[in-house]
Design an enzyme around this catalytic site. Structure first.
Site, mmCIF file in Angstrom:
data_model
loop_
_atom_site.group_PDB
_atom_site.id
_atom_site.type_symbol
_atom_site.label_atom_id
_atom_site.label_comp_id
_atom_site.label_asym_id
_atom_site.label_seq_id
_atom_site.Cartn_x
_atom_site.Cartn_y
_atom_site.Cartn_z
ATOM 1 N N GLU A 26 8.762 -35.957 -34.728
ATOM 2 C CA GLU A 26 9.388 -36.832 -35.723
ATOM 3 C C GLU A 26 10.783 -37.228 -35.263
ATOM 4 O O GLU A 26 11.408 -36.538 -34.435
ATOM 5 C CB GLU A 26 9.465 -36.085 -37.069
ATOM 6 C CG GLU A 26 10.086 -36.912 -38.186
ATOM 7 C CD GLU A 26 9.841 -36.329 -39.582
ATOM 8 O OE1 GLU A 26 9.309 -35.211 -39.699
ATOM 9 O OE2 GLU A 26 10.183 -37.026 -40.559
ATOM 10 N N ASN A 173 2.895 -40.669 -45.819
ATOM 11 C CA ASN A 173 3.154 -39.244 -45.585
ATOM 12 C C ASN A 173 3.745 -38.639 -46.857
ATOM 13 O O ASN A 173 4.679 -39.212 -47.441
ATOM 14 C CB ASN A 173 4.168 -39.079 -44.443
ATOM 15 C CG ASN A 173 4.633 -37.634 -44.289
ATOM 16 O OD1 ASN A 173 3.903 -36.796 -43.730
ATOM 17 N ND2 ASN A 173 5.817 -37.304 -44.788
ATOM 18 N N GLU A 174 3.221 -37.518 -47.255
ATOM 19 C CA GLU A 174 3.735 -36.815 -48.444
ATOM 20 C C GLU A 174 4.125 -37.822 -49.532
ATOM 21 O O GLU A 174 5.255 -37.815 -50.041
ATOM 22 C CB GLU A 174 4.904 -35.891 -48.065
ATOM 23 C CG GLU A 174 4.470 -34.773 -47.142
ATOM 24 C CD GLU A 174 5.468 -33.621 -46.977
ATOM 25 O OE1 GLU A 174 6.588 -33.694 -47.497
ATOM 26 O OE2 GLU A 174 5.084 -32.618 -46.324
ATOM 27 N N TYR A 246 3.102 -25.310 -45.136
ATOM 28 C CA TYR A 246 4.153 -24.595 -44.403
ATOM 29 C C TYR A 246 4.184 -23.126 -44.813
ATOM 30 O O TYR A 246 3.836 -22.779 -45.947
ATOM 31 C CB TYR A 246 5.517 -25.237 -44.676
ATOM 32 C CG TYR A 246 5.720 -26.512 -43.876
ATOM 33 C CD1 TYR A 246 6.063 -26.442 -42.536
ATOM 34 C CD2 TYR A 246 5.529 -27.768 -44.451
ATOM 35 C CE1 TYR A 246 6.234 -27.591 -41.779
ATOM 36 C CE2 TYR A 246 5.699 -28.929 -43.702
ATOM 37 C CZ TYR A 246 6.054 -28.831 -42.370
ATOM 38 O OH TYR A 246 6.216 -29.973 -41.611
ATOM 39 N N GLU A 300 0.448 -31.004 -40.951
ATOM 40 C CA GLU A 300 1.741 -30.324 -40.791
ATOM 41 C C GLU A 300 1.548 -28.867 -41.193
ATOM 42 O O GLU A 300 1.072 -28.587 -42.301
ATOM 43 C CB GLU A 300 2.837 -30.952 -41.662
ATOM 44 C CG GLU A 300 3.300 -32.300 -41.151
ATOM 45 C CD GLU A 300 4.475 -32.891 -41.917
ATOM 46 O OE1 GLU A 300 5.307 -32.114 -42.433
ATOM 47 O OE2 GLU A 300 4.556 -34.129 -41.991
ATOM 48 N N GLN A 351 7.371 -28.612 -35.389
ATOM 49 C CA GLN A 351 7.243 -29.823 -34.625
ATOM 50 C C GLN A 351 7.386 -29.499 -33.141
ATOM 51 O O GLN A 351 7.831 -28.406 -32.798
ATOM 52 C CB GLN A 351 8.314 -30.808 -35.034
ATOM 53 C CG GLN A 351 8.180 -31.245 -36.488
ATOM 54 C CD GLN A 351 9.007 -32.467 -36.832
ATOM 55 O OE1 GLN A 351 9.618 -33.078 -35.978
ATOM 56 N NE2 GLN A 351 9.018 -32.833 -38.125
HETATM 57 O O1 AHR Z 1 8.396 -31.452 -40.714
HETATM 58 C C1 AHR Z 1 9.519 -31.721 -41.482
HETATM 59 C C2 AHR Z 1 9.199 -32.448 -42.771
HETATM 60 O O2 AHR Z 1 8.421 -31.616 -43.580
HETATM 61 C C3 AHR Z 1 8.349 -33.684 -42.644
HETATM 62 O O3 AHR Z 1 9.105 -34.824 -42.363
HETATM 63 C C4 AHR Z 1 7.722 -33.802 -43.988
HETATM 64 O O4 AHR Z 1 6.484 -34.451 -43.960
HETATM 65 C C5 AHR Z 1 7.625 -32.362 -44.462
HETATM 66 O O5 AHR Z 1 8.105 -32.200 -45.743
#
Ligand code: AHR
Length: 491
Positions: A26, A173-174, A246, A300, A351
């Site tokens: 990113e 995205n999100e 996450y 992610e 990432q």
């Molecule tokens: O990976 C960092 C951020 O985490 C990304 O931009 C977003 O999609 C997520 O909240």
């Protein structure tokens, strides 16, 4: 206490698609600018502006697919700013991540060159939040239309005679948060509009990826599919549905305690449960909600530690040191994906450099491989192999985590002891075959916070281990917080 693991060599689950080992890049912190891109004029050795050490490392890692340009940034990115001669590219503000100025020197062509050099398939996330269906349609045409249209001819004039043939396209995205704070119903309506105008160019049919839930939010899933399908006679195209998951931690990267390690690593049980439940939900969709198979992705995932402001000031937003427990987290995640290989089409670690759980960390001209890099590199063996059924896999990830796969003569087994304090041992029984020989590597350190630094880049490295082999079965000691990867020749 010795634990038994039985691998059923003749009971394949599914082929482990290489894409389950995917990555994500990113425009955030120093992930892209600095971590991957330094520019052609840089004193840092580079290939067409891409730092050579990162290219070499990522090629070695075997990155099957790379997602770009975000993340949240994708919904603020206008692709036309990143094409053509550098001098005429606008200087824009990255309003998503810190209001820093970018010169747009890393754009579509540079991303495609990176993918070409490291052998990854490109996955481009389109801008739904602040973009338009026409902007996304034009980006697809620019990338994929062979020649003769103004857009494809522009690509050719910019040095790419052959189309980039990008298959994977994300639509937002999100969208439930940074992508527009939409309700599932609002997102479904916009998704249908955007997806309708993404063209097939030549023989490249786009694979469209919709925004899935945050973690295991089944309410988002139910409402999205209900809204997407119920009021429509004709279904909009959709190939994949991407969840984000996450593993949040309650300590700063190098300050974990046994308790906070256990708490963070236990999230992988939740990831596995979420995959099963989201997949079951997709499978249970009946017409008119279901008009064909929809793949599940986790585009992610990874560890997200408490931020360390001093480090972020020095290295950029969301910079995270990567320790022994991250090697374990990487292996736990990959083990989950291998075991659930029949339910998943792609997963992308967040990432690829300098941000969150990164395989590479860079600082000026230095680039180091993290414990996460080493776990992915060891486990690359599983890509494209048949995942095998196991007895023991039911155990929570906090106790013992295993995945196994095979090709014709070789079986690959990764065993993780995620406990930060308890050593254990394992007896591996191959049901249906005899292991004739075994080689193995282990990642382990007595300090759970041990890490590779720019001054000491090799503190954590895989080292060979010799499993005890008797009567075709294996015995192994597994120190606390360790990843062991085995290759067994089976007869
Ligand atoms: O990976 C960092 C951020 O985490 C990304 O931009 C977003 O999609 C997520 O909240």
């Amino acid at each position: 206490m010795e634990r038994s693991v039985i691998v059923h060599i003749d009971s394949p689950i599914a082929v482990i698609r290489p894409e389950l080992h995917g990555h994500f890049l990113e425009h955030l912190g120093t992930a892209t600018y600095g971590g991957i891109w330094v520019g052609r004029e840089s004193a840092i050795p580079n290939i067409d502006g891409l730092r050579r050490d990162a290219v070499v490392a990522l090629k070695e890692l075997g990155v099957p697919v790379l997602r770009w340009p975000g993340g949240c940034f994708a919904d603020n990115y206008h692709w036309r700013n990143g094409i053509g001669p550098y001098v005429s590219r606008p200087r824009t503000v990255n309003h998503t991540w810190g209001g820093i100025i970018e010169d747009n020197s890393f754009g579509t062509h540079e991303f495609m060159r990176l993918c070409e050099l490291i052998g990854a398939q490109p996955y481009v996330a389109g801008n739904m939040g602040s973009g338009s269906p026409a902007e996304l349609r034009d980006w697809v045409e620019y990338c994929n239309f062979p020649a003769g249209s103004s857009l494809s001819d522009q690509r050719i004039a910019h040095g790419a005679p052959d189309p980039f043939r990008v298959r994977f396209w994300g639509v937002g995205n999100e969208s439930w948060a940074c992508g527009g704070h939409m309700s599932a119903e609002e997102y479904a309506a916009l998704y249908a509009r955007f997806a309708t105008f993404v063209p097939t160019c030549g023989d490249v049919q786009p694979y469209l990826i919709a925004v899935g839930p945050n973690n295991n939010d089944t309410d988002w899933t139910r409402r999205f599919f209900t809204a997407l399908s119920s009021a429509r006679t004709y279904a909009p195209p959709i190939n994949g549905f991407a969840m984000h998951y996450y593993s949040w931690g309650k300590s700063r990267s190098t300050r974990y305690t046994a308790d906070t390690v256990r708490e963070q690593l236990s999230t992988f049980d939740d990831v596995e449960r979420a995959i099963k439940e989201q997949r079951a939900y997709l499978d249970a969709l009946t017409p008119p909600l279901n008009r064909g198979h929809i793949d599940l992705l986790v585009d992610e995932w990874g560890t997200w530690d408490l931020s360390d402001l001093a480090e972020e000031r020095e290295h950029g937003r969301f910079w995270q040191q990567n320790t022994m427990k991250d090697a374990v987290a990487a292996a736990l995640g990959l083990n989950v994906f291998h075991r659930q290989a029949d339910k998943l089409a792609m997963c992308n670690l967040a990432q690829v450099a300098n941000v969150l759980q990164a395989p590479l960390l860079t600082d000026g001209e230095r680039c180091i491989r993290t414990p996460t890099f080493h776990a992915f590199a060891l486990m690359k063996d599983h890509q494209g192999k048949s995942s095998l059924k196991l007895d023991c896999a039911g155990k929570p990830a906090t106790e013992l985590s295993v995945s196994a796969s095979r090709d014709e003569h070789t079986m690959y087994v990764t065993i993780v002891n995620p406990d930060p304090a308890q050593n254990t041992s394992v007896r591996l029984v191959c049901d249906g075959a005899m292991a004739a020989s075994a080689t193995g590597w282990m990642i382990n350190h007595t300090d759970m916070n041990a890490c590779n630094t720019f001054n000491q880049p090799d503190v954590i490295l895989p080292r060979p281990v010799r499993p005890e082999l008797s009567a075709g079965n294996l015995r192994l000691d597994l120190p606390a917080l360790s990843v062991t990867h085995l290759r067994l020749e089976v007869a």
